[in-house]
Design a protein around this motif. Structure first.
Motif, PDB file in Angstrom:
ATOM      1  N   PHE A 145     -35.570 -80.048 -21.468  1.00  0.00           N
ATOM      2  CA  PHE A 145     -35.468 -80.113 -20.013  1.00  0.00           C
ATOM      3  C   PHE A 145     -35.375 -78.698 -19.444  1.00  0.00           C
ATOM      4  N   GLU A 146     -35.936 -78.522 -18.261  1.00  0.00           N
ATOM      5  CA  GLU A 146     -35.842 -77.219 -17.600  1.00  0.00           C
ATOM      6  C   GLU A 146     -34.374 -76.827 -17.397  1.00  0.00           C
ATOM      7  N   THR A 147     -33.579 -77.791 -16.940  1.00  0.00           N
ATOM      8  CA  THR A 147     -32.128 -77.616 -16.845  1.00  0.00           C
ATOM      9  C   THR A 147     -31.500 -78.605 -17.822  1.00  0.00           C
ATOM     10  N   PRO A 148     -31.036 -78.112 -18.972  1.00  0.00           N
ATOM     11  CA  PRO A 148     -30.502 -79.027 -19.983  1.00  0.00           C
ATOM     12  C   PRO A 148     -29.307 -79.828 -19.472  1.00  0.00           C
ATOM     13  N   PRO A 149     -29.334 -81.153 -19.654  1.00  0.00           N
ATOM     14  CA  PRO A 149     -28.173 -81.963 -19.271  1.00  0.00           C
ATOM     15  C   PRO A 149     -27.053 -81.745 -20.286  1.00  0.00           C
ATOM     16  N   PRO A 150     -25.815 -82.023 -19.883  1.00  0.00           N
ATOM     17  CA  PRO A 150     -24.719 -81.897 -20.846  1.00  0.00           C
ATOM     18  C   PRO A 150     -24.855 -82.925 -21.963  1.00  0.00           C
TER      19      PRO A 150
END
Length: 169
Positions: A145-150
């Motif tokens: 993901f572009e912004t990794p989820p927790p």
């Protein structure tokens, strides 16, 4: 039939009380039942198998959590279908006693195309049949993901597994 019934209609008494709002799945043919959270969805009902999608905490890399219930007859070895194809030495396996029923507990994991599948299966024989309850956590590689989820909390997400097992009769 293979439909859930309200938990208060359960005919057997599990070791732990059924939490309020839970549903009960009863299988007349194999003579067992279990309860699961009311927010869950009975997604697949077919000959020999039922799948129950369990609720997950939002906003993490956990994409799905489910219970697959398999009931098969005339099997050589009673174990989780998720264990098929594994070298037995690659799996964690124990015999456990739950609510007076002996189960083969197997645990494994695998990865595929950015997905990780961690599973734990509980299998027991009943007459000439095998009943397997396999709990699966399917997570996504956060770095896809572009912004990794927790990352999800495996311990917290797995607590419901023990609660469901406590209702198996």
């Amino acid at each position: 039939t293979l439909q859930p019934t309200p938990a208060q209609q359960a005919s057997s008494t599990p070791q732990s009380p059924i939490p309020p709002g839970w549903k009960t799945y009863t299988n007349q043919e194999y003579g067992f039942e279990l309860s699961y959270p009311g927010e869950s969805t009975l997604t697949e009902v077919q000959a020999g198998q039922v799948r129950i999608d369990l609720p997950i905490a939002p906003g993490t890399n956990l994409s799905e959590k489910y219970l697959q219930v398999d009931f098969r007859t005339d099997v050589e070895e009673c174990g989780s279908p998720s264990a098929l194809g594994y070298d037995p030495s690659a799996l964690e396996a124990d015999t456990v006693l739950l609510n007076g029923t002996e189960f083969l507990k197997q645990r494994g994991s695998e990865g595929a195309a950015g997905n990780y599948y961690d599973w734990v299966g509980y299998s027991t024989t009943r007459d000439t049949g095998c009943i397997s309850l396999t709990f699966v956590l399917n997570s996504l590689d956060p770095y896809n993901f572009e912004t990794p989820p927790p990352a999800y909390d495996a311990q917290s997400e797995s607590q419901v597994f023990d609660q469901v097992l406590d209702t198996f009769t």
